[in-house]
Design a protein around this motif. Structure first.
Motif, PDB file in Angstrom:
ATOM      1  N   THR B 314       0.867  -1.229   0.009  1.00  0.00           N
ATOM      2  CA  THR B 314       0.118   0.092   0.198  1.00  0.00           C
ATOM      3  C   THR B 314       0.970   1.056  -0.082  1.00  0.00           C
ATOM      4  OG1 THR B 314       0.004   0.235   2.326  1.00  0.00           O
ATOM      5  CG2 THR B 314      -1.582  -1.092   1.728  1.00  0.00           C
ATOM      6  N   PRO B 315       0.399   2.319  -0.199  1.00  0.00           N
ATOM      7  CA  PRO B 315       0.879   3.593  -0.080  1.00  0.00           C
ATOM      8  C   PRO B 315       1.502   3.775   1.400  1.00  0.00           C
ATOM      9  CG  PRO B 315      -0.960   4.100  -1.332  1.00  0.00           C
ATOM     10  CD  PRO B 315      -1.033   2.633  -0.840  1.00  0.00           C
ATOM     11  N   MET B 316       2.340   4.482   1.714  1.00  0.00           N
ATOM     12  CA  MET B 316       2.837   4.839   2.863  1.00  0.00           C
ATOM     13  C   MET B 316       2.144   5.907   3.637  1.00  0.00           C
ATOM     14  SD  MET B 316       6.740   4.749   2.765  1.00  0.00           S
ATOM     15  CE  MET B 316       6.989   5.471   0.984  1.00  0.00           C
ATOM     16  N   MET B 317       1.600   5.519   4.862  1.00  0.00           N
ATOM     17  CA  MET B 317       0.705   6.764   5.711  1.00  0.00           C
ATOM     18  C   MET B 317       1.446   7.015   6.974  1.00  0.00           C
ATOM     19  SD  MET B 317      -3.032   5.024   5.373  1.00  0.00           S
ATOM     20  CE  MET B 317      -2.411   3.208   5.484  1.00  0.00           C
ATOM     21  N   LYS B 318       1.348   8.402   7.408  1.00  0.00           N
ATOM     22  CA  LYS B 318       1.724   8.753   8.541  1.00  0.00           C
ATOM     23  C   LYS B 318       0.808   8.551   9.471  1.00  0.00           C
ATOM     24  CE  LYS B 318       4.299  12.687  10.736  1.00  0.00           C
ATOM     25  NZ  LYS B 318       4.667  13.902  10.836  1.00  0.00           N
ATOM     26  N   MET B 319       1.230   7.642  10.295  1.00  0.00           N
ATOM     27  CA  MET B 319       0.311   7.201  11.498  1.00  0.00           C
ATOM     28  C   MET B 319       1.066   6.600  12.734  1.00  0.00           C
ATOM     29  SD  MET B 319      -0.992   3.620   9.931  1.00  0.00           S
ATOM     30  CE  MET B 319       0.332   2.425   8.990  1.00  0.00           C
ATOM     31  N   TYR B 320       0.513   6.375  13.585  1.00  0.00           N
ATOM     32  CA  TYR B 320       1.144   5.608  14.880  1.00  0.00           C
ATOM     33  C   TYR B 320       1.018   4.306  14.294  1.00  0.00           C
ATOM     34  CZ  TYR B 320       1.415   9.634  17.903  1.00  0.00           C
ATOM     35  OH  TYR B 320       1.492  10.676  18.371  1.00  0.00           O
ATOM     36  N   THR B 321       2.279   3.556  14.760  1.00  0.00           N
ATOM     37  CA  THR B 321       2.375   2.251  14.063  1.00  0.00           C
ATOM     38  C   THR B 321       3.194   1.194  14.964  1.00  0.00           C
ATOM     39  OG1 THR B 321       3.431   0.902  12.122  1.00  0.00           O
ATOM     40  CG2 THR B 321       4.146   3.033  12.664  1.00  0.00           C
ATOM     41  N   LEU B 322       3.106   0.197  15.164  1.00  0.00           N
ATOM     42  CA  LEU B 322       4.090  -0.834  15.927  1.00  0.00           C
ATOM     43  C   LEU B 322       4.790  -1.452  14.822  1.00  0.00           C
ATOM     44  CD1 LEU B 322       1.158  -2.278  18.144  1.00  0.00           C
ATOM     45  CD2 LEU B 322       2.935  -0.435  18.836  1.00  0.00           C
ATOM     46  N   GLY B 323       5.019  -1.054  13.588  1.00  0.00           N
ATOM     47  CA  GLY B 323       5.667  -1.529  12.518  1.00  0.00           C
ATOM     48  C   GLY B 323       4.805  -2.381  11.586  1.00  0.00           C
ATOM     49  N   LEU B 439       9.241  -2.643  20.286  1.00  0.00           N
ATOM     50  CA  LEU B 439       9.054  -1.319  19.965  1.00  0.00           C
ATOM     51  C   LEU B 439      10.439  -0.744  19.088  1.00  0.00           C
ATOM     52  CD1 LEU B 439       6.759   0.829  20.063  1.00  0.00           C
ATOM     53  CD2 LEU B 439       8.092   2.092  21.700  1.00  0.00           C
ATOM     54  N   ALA B 440      11.527  -1.172  19.769  1.00  0.00           N
ATOM     55  CA  ALA B 440      12.991  -0.707  18.981  1.00  0.00           C
ATOM     56  C   ALA B 440      12.903  -1.602  17.637  1.00  0.00           C
ATOM     57  CB  ALA B 440      14.028  -1.444  19.878  1.00  0.00           C
ATOM     58  N   ARG B 441      12.608  -2.634  17.646  1.00  0.00           N
ATOM     59  CA  ARG B 441      12.612  -3.393  16.174  1.00  0.00           C
ATOM     60  C   ARG B 441      11.598  -2.710  15.387  1.00  0.00           C
ATOM     61  NH1 ARG B 441      11.785  -8.428  18.960  1.00  0.00           N
ATOM     62  NH2 ARG B 441       9.715  -8.538  18.297  1.00  0.00           N
ATOM     63  N   ALA B 442      10.557  -2.305  15.862  1.00  0.00           N
ATOM     64  CA  ALA B 442       9.672  -1.602  15.003  1.00  0.00           C
ATOM     65  C   ALA B 442      10.196  -0.507  14.192  1.00  0.00           C
ATOM     66  CB  ALA B 442       8.254  -1.047  15.520  1.00  0.00           C
ATOM     67  N   ARG B 443      10.925   0.405  15.177  1.00  0.00           N
ATOM     68  CA  ARG B 443      11.691   1.369  14.295  1.00  0.00           C
ATOM     69  C   ARG B 443      12.635   1.171  13.285  1.00  0.00           C
ATOM     70  NH1 ARG B 443      11.936   6.557  15.338  1.00  0.00           N
ATOM     71  NH2 ARG B 443      10.908   6.669  17.441  1.00  0.00           N
ATOM     72  N   GLN B 444      13.234   0.167  13.661  1.00  0.00           N
ATOM     73  CA  GLN B 444      14.052  -0.620  12.479  1.00  0.00           C
ATOM     74  C   GLN B 444      13.418  -0.684  11.217  1.00  0.00           C
ATOM     75  OE1 GLN B 444      17.518  -1.577  13.006  1.00  0.00           O
ATOM     76  NE2 GLN B 444      17.519  -0.549  14.757  1.00  0.00           N
ATOM     77  N   SER B 445      12.185  -1.145  11.105  1.00  0.00           N
ATOM     78  CA  SER B 445      11.598  -1.831  10.106  1.00  0.00           C
ATOM     79  C   SER B 445      10.792  -0.817   9.320  1.00  0.00           C
ATOM     80  CB  SER B 445      10.603  -2.732  10.665  1.00  0.00           C
ATOM     81  OG  SER B 445       9.182  -2.262  11.036  1.00  0.00           O
ATOM     82  N   LEU B 446      10.606   0.704   9.793  1.00  0.00           N
ATOM     83  CA  LEU B 446       9.986   1.744   9.237  1.00  0.00           C
ATOM     84  C   LEU B 446      10.417   1.972   7.807  1.00  0.00           C
ATOM     85  CD1 LEU B 446       9.094   3.896  12.241  1.00  0.00           C
ATOM     86  CD2 LEU B 446       7.415   2.300  11.068  1.00  0.00           C
TER      87      LEU B 446
END
Lengths: 451, 451
Positions: B314-323, B439-446
């Motif tokens: 999908t397109p990227m959306m600016k949102m709160y995310t857990l990855g 959460l740290a892992r999620a940051r990596q995946s963004l």
């Protein structure tokens, strides 16, 4: 946008139930005990509270609904009356089709209408526990909810095979605090004997009734509650018809014909009895009970005294019956699989005040699917019997090219019956006729009663 | 008897949806394409009709609801607003608790509110078929119903494990005419590749989205429909809050606090957005999204650009995310198991217009059971999140000894979730926290995005 859904405010919940007995052309025949004599109130005291016993034989036309019962009913009542315009359009019929929707109650059917009244009267009488039986689970769910509302413990003997096959109805009862016991169980003499005969018994409604009644009769703090057939149950259900009459008046309409599914008779009594006085006063209205062709109690049965249960523990009631030992085939409208019928409905049918017709299983599911696809609501298979009859009537009106007002009870939703729809779509359902031989056999099985 | 259930006539179904965008302190960030640039309307034309694309970015505050959509909504709307007096009594709280009940729709939740609008616009645009994905089945049911109402064929890619475990949701979709395909399937490239990798694949929501989008993008007569997250879906859901405001005015009340369960955000947008203008005008009202502690998107997630699906299609959306590759634990509130959140809800939370809180699984079921036993309705596990928060707020009001008006959305009934209640009663449910390492892992995946 004109309103297709007619709601009433809670203040319009009926203040009185309508008792049909004073308006019957022939009074109902008395219940008989094992000795063939009418049973007195005393015989019922072991399992019913005084108010219920009084209602069972009352000759008062209007019986006040206690305020706490009205407040309990107000959780979901008044129930909406809905003009089924999308169904009318799909049928291209000049008929106006209305349905009274009882599936919006928490338990998903009309059954709680009587459950809350019975729970109230039992609590008032100092009773602490109720027992009952359930097959598919509609009545057990309703009594669990009602018991919770009036502070009563509720034990439900659930036919073992249903207990295994309908785990979600069981969960529903437990969510409302009911205790669900697969029947036959080790808690009663009847259950223990059945388990001794067959440790793998899958149970039957007759057995579950025996267990529930035995427990209630043997414990002072415990009474029994039944979800259909008896006069007081039909009385409690008259809120359906009383509301529907008011709602149709708001719509500026009046039914030419009313349909309801018929098993034990609580739907028929509920919606039709309030229209009976009009009919007696000369109003041209047809009141039609709809039953399965495979269990055609009114349309094919004997009008005779018979037992209410399958093993002969209950008093004998004069009713249309296929014989108390008749085992209806496993159709999916479990609520209509009853060998007999309400004594009131039976007498009124015998006196030609009510009519009856039977429909086949596949045709009812066809009707249920058409209804789902036009009106959205997926009906219970029981309710689909009334829908089938209403659709046929609307198609006949189209054929004749004349307007007609049709009313039916949509007694419950089908959320717990989806496996039956699965089987319908898979082509696995069968139509079944009631065999004529069975009727002769039924006559043999009827208890011998004088007169 | 004063009315605890407030109904509105069908003429009071809103004539316009409320678009929150013009009233947001910060406008929502644009969706970005794979190249990191904002995507244009053109990129969406392969799968959405023009009216939907326009609604996705409209700056009009009020968007007219087409009359055929209002007529479709009228099958079950306006939905009742209910004062939960029996719950208040059980809690012995001075708070007044109201709930907007969306479980009365044929599909049993608020989801059809957007489904009928999307089906209408697609039919208007000459589209013949819709594809979508469904996990637990709520959205697939809703789109099947809506497709039926507007003459569209609907194909639903249902996560294979749900297809096997939730046969009754599948039957419901088929009853309304939907075609249900277990995903991964042999009908799409994505599905075929998945089956090649693992012929026994149990599927995932991400995979089902890929299949539905692929089919819609590759066929001219077929579009795609999504049940949450996107701006137009939240727009369609604002009928909930618009009606609730009118109904509270009839009750002579106004909420101090509003709760809704939050997964993709359609409940939050639906009930809360219409109250936002009041808040902007200085009204003291709290708007609180409630999410599972095990999937705490708003309360713990990163505010960043991320993909809406799990595989990055999908397109990227600016949102709160857990990855986007976060796999939420198997809690029973399936509708709240989403790694991200609506861009609108996210922006408003970031700007502190909306609040959020998280609750644990066992506490939500406790709340669901208390609600069932007082108000009758058995709530869906998703809805029980809002109930938990409302109960806690009412208990706090009792503690403080002050009156307070609480409103929440009861987004759906739990008739198809009874196995979850079973597990709760059996003591098999677990509370689960979101691990900080994740959460740290999620940051990596963004995905890496400029700016």
């Amino acid at each position: 946008m004109s309103d297709n859904k007619i709601y009433l405010p809670e203040s319009e919940i009926p203040t009185h139930w309508y008792n049909v007995i004073p308006d019957m052309p022939t009074p109902p025949a008395p219940y008989l005990g094992p000795d063939g004599n009418p049973i007195g109130a005393g015989a019922m005291e072991a399992i019913f509270p005084p108010a219920i016993i009084e209602q069972e034989t009352s000759d008062q036309r209007w019986i006040p609904i206690p305020e706490p019962v009205r407040e309990a009913l107000a959780l979901w009542r008044p129930a909406p009356l809905v003009r089924a315009r999308r169904l009318e359009q799909a049928l291209d019929t000049p008929a106006r089709i209305y349905f009274k929707y009882e599936g919006g109650s928490p338990a998903g059917s009309h059954k709680p209408n009587s459950a809350v009244a019975q729970a109230y009267y039992n609590a008032e009488a100092g009773i602490k526990r109720l027992t009952t039986e359930t097959g598919a689970g509609q009545w057990g769910s309703s009594l669990s909810l009602a018991g919770q509302m009036f502070g009563l413990d509720v034990r439900i003997y659930m036919v073992c095979i249903s207990y295994q096959q309908k785990p979600y109805r069981r969960s529903m009862m437990e969510t409302w605090g009911g205790e669900v016991i697969p029947s036959p169980s080790p808690y009663t003499q009847a259950g223990r004997e059945a388990l001794e005969r067959d440790p793998d018994s899958r149970g039957s409604l007759g057995m579950a009734i025996s267990e529930a009644v035995e427990e209630a009769a043997s414990r002072g703090d415990t009474n029994y509650a039944l979800g259909s057939v008896l006069n007081h149950v039909l009385l409690h259900q008259t809120v359906i018809g009383l509301e529907a009459k008011k709602q149709l008046a708001i719509a500026g309409d009046y039914p030419d014909v009313v349909f309801a599914p018929c098993g034990g008779g609580s739907n028929v009594g509920g919606i039709m009895f309030p229209f009976l006085a009009d009919k007696a006063a000369g109003k041209d209205i047809r009141l039609v009970a709809v039953e399965p062709a495979s269990c055609p109690t009114l349309t094919r049965g004997h009008y005779a005294y018979d037992y209410g249960d399958s093993v002969g523990l209950t008093p004998m009631m004069k009713m249309y019956t296929l014989g108390h030992d008749f085992m209806p085939p496993g159709i999916h409208a479990g609520g209509l699989r009853y060998h007999g019928d309400s004594a009131l409905v039976s007498q009124l049918y015998h006196d030609q005040v009510l009519e009856a017709q039977s429909v086949q299983q596949i045709a009812t599911f066809e009707a249920g699917v058409l209804f789902s696809r036009t009106q959205g609501i997926i009906p219970a298979p029981e309710s689909a019997h009334a829908i089938r009859a209403a659709i046929d009537e609307a198609l006949a009106a189209k054929e004749e090219g004349r307007e007609k007002t049709i009313l039916f009870t949509l007694s419950g939703h089908g959320h717990f019956d989806m496996s039956a729809y699965d089987r319908y779509f898979a082509g696995e359902l069968e139509d079944m006729d009631y065999p004529s031989e069975a009727l002769a056999r039924a006559r043999q099985s009827l208890p011998k009663v004088e007169g």
